[in-house]
Design a protein around this motif. Structure first.
Motif, PDB file in Angstrom:
ATOM      1  N   ALA B  38       0.824  -1.209   0.000  1.00 46.91           N
ATOM      2  CA  ALA B  38       0.000   0.000   0.000  1.00 46.91           C
ATOM      3  C   ALA B  38       0.860   1.262   0.000  1.00 46.91           C
ATOM      4  O   ALA B  38       0.396   2.327  -0.416  1.00 46.91           O
ATOM      5  CB  ALA B  38      -0.929   0.000   1.208  1.00 46.91           C
ATOM      6  N   ARG B  39       2.079   1.165   0.496  1.00 47.66           N
ATOM      7  CA  ARG B  39       2.960   2.351   0.462  1.00 47.66           C
ATOM      8  C   ARG B  39       4.147   2.121  -0.466  1.00 47.66           C
ATOM      9  O   ARG B  39       5.219   2.668  -0.284  1.00 47.66           O
ATOM     10  CB  ARG B  39       3.411   2.756   1.861  1.00 47.66           C
ATOM     11  CG  ARG B  39       4.108   1.692   2.677  1.00 47.66           C
ATOM     12  CD  ARG B  39       4.299   2.217   4.102  1.00 47.66           C
ATOM     13  NE  ARG B  39       5.020   1.281   4.945  1.00 47.66           N
ATOM     14  CZ  ARG B  39       6.314   1.360   5.204  1.00 47.66           C
ATOM     15  NH1 ARG B  39       7.048   2.309   4.660  1.00 47.66           N
ATOM     16  NH2 ARG B  39       6.894   0.485   6.005  1.00 47.66           N
ATOM     17  N   SER B  40       3.934   1.263  -1.451  1.00 46.14           N
ATOM     18  CA  SER B  40       4.983   0.990  -2.444  1.00 46.14           C
ATOM     19  C   SER B  40       4.523   1.477  -3.810  1.00 46.14           C
ATOM     20  O   SER B  40       3.347   1.761  -4.024  1.00 46.14           O
ATOM     21  CB  SER B  40       5.272  -0.509  -2.521  1.00 46.14           C
ATOM     22  OG  SER B  40       5.658  -1.017  -1.266  1.00 46.14           O
ATOM     23  N   LEU B 101       2.666 -13.731  -5.303  1.00 50.86           N
ATOM     24  CA  LEU B 101       3.124 -12.490  -4.671  1.00 50.86           C
ATOM     25  C   LEU B 101       3.159 -11.361  -5.700  1.00 50.86           C
ATOM     26  O   LEU B 101       3.457 -11.589  -6.877  1.00 50.86           O
ATOM     27  CB  LEU B 101       4.537 -12.681  -4.102  1.00 50.86           C
ATOM     28  CG  LEU B 101       4.713 -13.835  -3.113  1.00 50.86           C
ATOM     29  CD1 LEU B 101       5.602 -14.916  -3.716  1.00 50.86           C
ATOM     30  CD2 LEU B 101       5.327 -13.335  -1.817  1.00 50.86           C
ATOM     31  N   GLU B 102       2.865 -10.166  -5.220  1.00 54.26           N
ATOM     32  CA  GLU B 102       2.981  -8.991  -6.075  1.00 54.26           C
ATOM     33  C   GLU B 102       4.149  -8.146  -5.587  1.00 54.26           C
ATOM     34  O   GLU B 102       4.370  -8.031  -4.377  1.00 54.26           O
ATOM     35  CB  GLU B 102       1.689  -8.173  -6.041  1.00 54.26           C
ATOM     36  CG  GLU B 102       0.542  -8.863  -6.759  1.00 54.26           C
ATOM     37  CD  GLU B 102      -0.692  -8.002  -6.822  1.00 54.26           C
ATOM     38  OE1 GLU B 102      -0.571  -6.757  -6.728  1.00 54.26           O
ATOM     39  OE2 GLU B 102      -1.791  -8.571  -6.939  1.00 54.26           O
ATOM     40  N   PRO B 103       4.879  -7.527  -6.517  1.00 52.38           N
ATOM     41  CA  PRO B 103       6.047  -6.745  -6.120  1.00 52.38           C
ATOM     42  C   PRO B 103       5.707  -5.267  -5.905  1.00 52.38           C
ATOM     43  O   PRO B 103       4.767  -4.728  -6.490  1.00 52.38           O
ATOM     44  CB  PRO B 103       6.965  -6.894  -7.338  1.00 52.38           C
ATOM     45  CG  PRO B 103       6.016  -7.008  -8.504  1.00 52.38           C
ATOM     46  CD  PRO B 103       4.773  -7.679  -7.985  1.00 52.38           C
ATOM     47  N   GLY B 104       6.491  -4.646  -5.068  1.00 51.92           N
ATOM     48  CA  GLY B 104       6.368  -3.206  -4.869  1.00 51.92           C
ATOM     49  C   GLY B 104       7.688  -2.641  -4.348  1.00 51.92           C
ATOM     50  O   GLY B 104       8.409  -3.321  -3.621  1.00 51.92           O
ATOM     51  N   CYS B 105       7.987  -1.415  -4.729  1.00 51.99           N
ATOM     52  CA  CYS B 105       9.241  -0.785  -4.313  1.00 51.99           C
ATOM     53  C   CYS B 105       8.938   0.331  -3.317  1.00 51.99           C
ATOM     54  O   CYS B 105       8.017   1.133  -3.533  1.00 51.99           O
ATOM     55  CB  CYS B 105       9.958  -0.182  -5.522  1.00 51.99           C
ATOM     56  SG  CYS B 105      10.371  -1.401  -6.792  1.00 51.99           S
ATOM     57  N   PHE B 106       9.692   0.380  -2.243  1.00 51.14           N
ATOM     58  CA  PHE B 106       9.511   1.467  -1.279  1.00 51.14           C
ATOM     59  C   PHE B 106      10.848   1.771  -0.615  1.00 51.14           C
ATOM     60  O   PHE B 106      11.763   0.941  -0.593  1.00 51.14           O
ATOM     61  CB  PHE B 106       8.444   1.123  -0.235  1.00 51.14           C
ATOM     62  CG  PHE B 106       8.877   0.097   0.773  1.00 51.14           C
ATOM     63  CD1 PHE B 106       9.295   0.485   2.044  1.00 51.14           C
ATOM     64  CD2 PHE B 106       8.872  -1.258   0.457  1.00 51.14           C
ATOM     65  CE1 PHE B 106       9.686  -0.463   2.975  1.00 51.14           C
ATOM     66  CE2 PHE B 106       9.258  -2.204   1.384  1.00 51.14           C
ATOM     67  CZ  PHE B 106       9.675  -1.808   2.655  1.00 51.14           C
ATOM     68  N   ALA B 112      19.164   2.606  10.080  1.00 53.07           N
ATOM     69  CA  ALA B 112      20.062   3.771  10.125  1.00 53.07           C
ATOM     70  C   ALA B 112      20.306   4.323   8.737  1.00 53.07           C
ATOM     71  O   ALA B 112      20.377   5.545   8.527  1.00 53.07           O
ATOM     72  CB  ALA B 112      21.375   3.383  10.790  1.00 53.07           C
ATOM     73  N   THR B 113      20.435   3.414   7.771  1.00 53.47           N
ATOM     74  CA  THR B 113      20.657   3.873   6.402  1.00 53.47           C
ATOM     75  C   THR B 113      19.395   3.624   5.578  1.00 53.47           C
ATOM     76  O   THR B 113      18.775   2.563   5.681  1.00 53.47           O
ATOM     77  CB  THR B 113      21.820   3.101   5.762  1.00 53.47           C
ATOM     78  OG1 THR B 113      21.549   1.702   5.879  1.00 53.47           O
ATOM     79  CG2 THR B 113      23.138   3.424   6.437  1.00 53.47           C
ATOM     80  N   THR B 114      19.034   4.589   4.793  1.00 55.29           N
ATOM     81  CA  THR B 114      17.845   4.465   3.955  1.00 55.29           C
ATOM     82  C   THR B 114      18.123   3.479   2.819  1.00 55.29           C
ATOM     83  O   THR B 114      19.148   3.574   2.143  1.00 55.29           O
ATOM     84  CB  THR B 114      17.479   5.839   3.367  1.00 55.29           C
ATOM     85  OG1 THR B 114      17.241   6.724   4.456  1.00 55.29           O
ATOM     86  CG2 THR B 114      16.252   5.747   2.490  1.00 55.29           C
ATOM     87  N   VAL B 115      17.205   2.535   2.639  1.00 54.61           N
ATOM     88  CA  VAL B 115      17.408   1.482   1.638  1.00 54.61           C
ATOM     89  C   VAL B 115      16.186   1.388   0.743  1.00 54.61           C
ATOM     90  O   VAL B 115      15.047   1.470   1.224  1.00 54.61           O
ATOM     91  CB  VAL B 115      17.646   0.113   2.334  1.00 54.61           C
ATOM     92  CG1 VAL B 115      17.876  -0.990   1.304  1.00 54.61           C
ATOM     93  CG2 VAL B 115      18.815   0.185   3.294  1.00 54.61           C
TER      94      VAL B 115
END
Lengths: 256, 459
Positions: B38-40, B101-106, B112-115
């Motif tokens: 939902a947030r991807s 499964l469905e893919p999503g990028c976020f 500590a490090t943004t990924v």
């Protein structure tokens, strides 16, 4: 109307119809056709013991050396011919043999039952071992159009238990529960023989059977609830599935 | 006696319940509030998900030799706007297990490090349990690792050949949040299905991706099954065609409106006795869908998936109207639908073969109409048709199979669902395809024991 009276009435209706055509010489077969009176009086009759030759379903063994034969049918998915034989061995034990056939599925088995009276009930245990064989398609029709060139064979074991109660002077009711376990099964599809890798459980059956004595002979009828795999006993069913289904069956026949 | 009456009442109630109960299958579980998806954002290039395909060790849920299959569904350009979506399936042998499964990028800011994360969310199912509960169905969430692969895919860039990814996450029971750890680790590439550069092995979906009695949340013979079948690795789909009283081809398996497939107090009797309007007024399929018109199902399926369609013509009088319908669809749908190439008319019985031959001789078939014979192999060359689909109960018939394959014909058995029998037919028959209720299982068995046929399919 209580349970015994209800089933007694049903038994007597069936018997009256049967006796009209068979001209049976038994005393019970000449009962008058006043069914409500018969049903009411059935509860008041003194209960007799089971015949010395026993029954096919009711858990009481024939006296030692005595035997009982029966022929009949089962309707589940398709009509199936049945024949039964029971021989008394003494001490509540009996030897059983039975044959079932719907042409494409033929089963012959033997086993034993043991029965004991407990209060008003008769309880029993049983175990049967059956061999079965069936053929479909090229053996007796054109396989190109039937879509089958198949035969099947296997072994079926059927452990079970029974509980019986005498309802009226002439009628006995039995609840029979059986499991279907297949230690071995094979299907020949064209030239390929396939067998499951392990024994499997095909399902179970619970039957409620009434046996009505006509003196020397007896009629039986009942209903079964099956919970089996889709391809039992129709081994050639193409939609193989491990899922089990509930369905009903009817059975009936004559005991000699 | 009261006790006797109670006994009877209980018995009657039990029998009534057994005979009348309607089975409404559970829907697959979904993440509360849409989960991380939902947030991807979707993958910019959905087809790049195929970079994750392969054989994986997914012990604990899908086995040591599980197939990871990628697919894309939805409309692509020139349809606008494009609605393509990617899906990843994990397919195992034990319990006929699968996950979709469905893919999503976020962007993950929880550390500590943004990924940039590529998350895969969906559900898993053991298909050998036809009445699934929380022990045979649940949620699954996996993350693609290493993060460099996730970053490439989320950036719309194909990973270099030979890139290996691991899927790390967890599975859950029923609707519960996934907590049981699962590591899906790469083992090897998937097997080629090409002979002389032509695809020559095809996985077939019987009545759709999942039959109604297996309770996948959608009914068989519906447009929705096209998508499910595609996600589960089908290459072709077999659907059943009947004709209504007013001549509308519809999808349904039985000649009668069997309670196994439909619901509705006034929904019974022969399907040919109802007009289509009466049918949709009185009947719903087990999962609530309308009995679909063939036209609608094909229009949806041919434009939203790349599946080949095998029409099982249940009645001979449907041959001409269906062929003419295909001709109309060929002009109505976009050329990418390739209607006449992708829809094959299956001829299951002698009367349907006769109707087809007669229609062909009388010029009543649409141009380019193709057919599949289920019975006599000789008809494949005499009619001619492009394919032979014999029932497996006749045996592998390896000689007949090879003879037709040498002429470039397709040969596919129907319908095999037992893993052991699937293996035997893959090895003994070397077919071009098998029709099954268990698509994941067949894909897995093909990868494990399948042997390519000696000749390519030419048509």
């Amino acid at each position: 109307m209580n349970l015994r009276a209800l089933i007694g009435a049903a038994s007597l209706v069936t018997t009256a119809a049967a006796s009209a055509s068979t001209q049976s010489s038994s005393g019970q077969a000449s009962v008058p056709p006043d069914q409500s009176a018969l049903a009411a009086s059935a509860t008041d009759m003194p209960l007799a013991t089971a015949p010395s030759v026993g029954f096919i379903f009711f858990p009481t063994a024939p006296d030692p050396g005595q035997q009982r034969w029966a022929v009949g049918g089962v309707w589940q998915i398709a009509p199936m011919f049945n024949a039964n034989f029971r021989l008394g061995l003494g001490s509540g034990f009996a030897f059983d043999a039975r044959l079932s056939s719907i042409f494409v599925y033929n089963q012959l088995g033997a086993g034993a039952t043991w029965a004991v009276p407990v209060g008003p009930f008769h309880l029993g245990l049983m175990a049967h071992l059956d061999a079965w064989f069936g053929v479909l398609g090229k053996a007796f029709t054109d396989s190109e159009t039937s879509g089958f060139n198949s035969s099947g064979w296997g072994i079926l074991t059927e452990p079970g238990a029974m509980a019986g109660l005498q309802l009226t002077k002439d009628s006995w009711i039995t609840l029979v529960a059986e499991l279907y376990l297949q230690p071995y099964q094979a299907q020949k599809l064209g030239s390929l023989v396939v067998t499951p890798q392990a024994p499997f459980y095909s399902g179970a059956r619970a039957s409620l059977v009434v046996e009505y004595s006509l003196g020397k002979g007896a009629i039986y009828y009942g209903v079964s609830v099956y919970h089996t795999t889709q391809n039992f006993p129709i081994w050639f069913n193409v939609n193989y599935s491990t899922q089990k289904f509930f369905y009903l069956g009817l059975l009936g026949g004559y005991e000699f | 006696m009261n006790s006797d009456r109670s006994f009877f009442a209980l018995g009657f109630a039990a029998l009534t319940a057994i005979s009348c109960v309607e089975r409404q299958g559970p829907k697959p579980p979904t993440f509360p509030s849409g989960g991380l998806l939902a947030r991807s954002v979707p993958l910019p290039q959905p087809e790049l998900l195929s970079a994750l395909e392969g054989i994986y060790d997914a012990t604990n849920r899908f086995g040591k030799f599980a197939v990871v299959h990628a697919s894309v569904q939805g409309n692509s350009p020139p349809t606008s706007p494009a609605t393509t979506k990617a899906a990843l399936a994990i397919l195992g042998r034990e319990h006929f297990a699968f996950a979709i499964l469905e893919p999503g990028c976020f962007t993950d800011t929880s550390t500590a490090t943004t990924v940039l994360q590529l998350v895969l969310e969906g559900y898993w199912r053991y298909l050998d349990d036809a009445q699934p509960d929380s022990s045979s169905m649940g949620l699954i969430r996996l993350f693609v690792q290493p993060s460099s692969v996730a970053a490439l895919l989320c950036g719309g860039v194909a990973p270099p050949p030979g890139t290996v990814a691991t899927l790390v996450g967890a599975t859950g029971q029923g609707n519960a949040e996934p907590t049981a750890p699962l590591n899906v680790t790469y083992v090897q590439q998937r097997k080629s299905r090409l002979v002389d550069g032509k695809k020559s092995f095809f996985v077939g979906a019987h009545h759709g991706g999942c039959v109604t009695s297996d309770d996948c949340g959608i009914s068989e013979n519906t447009p929705e099954t096209f998508v499910l079948a595609s996600q589960l690795g089908a290459d072709f789909l077999e659907i059943d065609v009947h004709l209504t009283a007013d001549g509308i081809p519809v999808l349904f398996h039985f000649p009668d409106l069997s309670a196994i497939l439909v619901q509705g107090p006034y929904c019974f009797g022969p399907i040919a006795g109802y007009t289509y309007a009466q049918l949709i007024a009185n009947c719903r399929l087990k999962n609530g869908e309308l009995i679909p018109r063939l036209e609608d199902a094909l229009a949806y399926g041919l434009t939203n998936t790349d599946l080949i369609v095998w029409l099982d013509m249940k009645v001979a009088n449907a041959v001409v109207p269906v062929s003419q319908l295909l001709g109309r669809l060929a002009t109505r749908l976009p050329p990418t639908a390739m209607v006449m190439n992708r829809v094959v008319m299956g001829l299951p019985a002698g009367d349907v073969v006769d109707a087809y031959v007669s229609a062909k001789q009388n010029g009543q078939l649409a141009q380019g109409q193709r057919c599949l014979v289920e019975q006599e192999a000789a008809n494949v060359t005499s009619i001619p048709c492009i394919a032979w689909g014999p029932r497996y109960t006749r045996g592998p018939m390896a000689g007949d199979v090879q003879n037709l394959q040498s002429q470039g014909k397709f040969v596919g058995y129907w319908t095999i669902n037992d893993p052991g029998v699937i293996d035997d037919f893959l090895i003994d028959g070397k077919p071009n395809g098998i029709l099954t209720n268990y698509l994941g299982l067949l894909n897995q068995r093909w990868e494990a024991v399948g042997i390519l046929p000696p000749y390519p399919v030419s048509q």
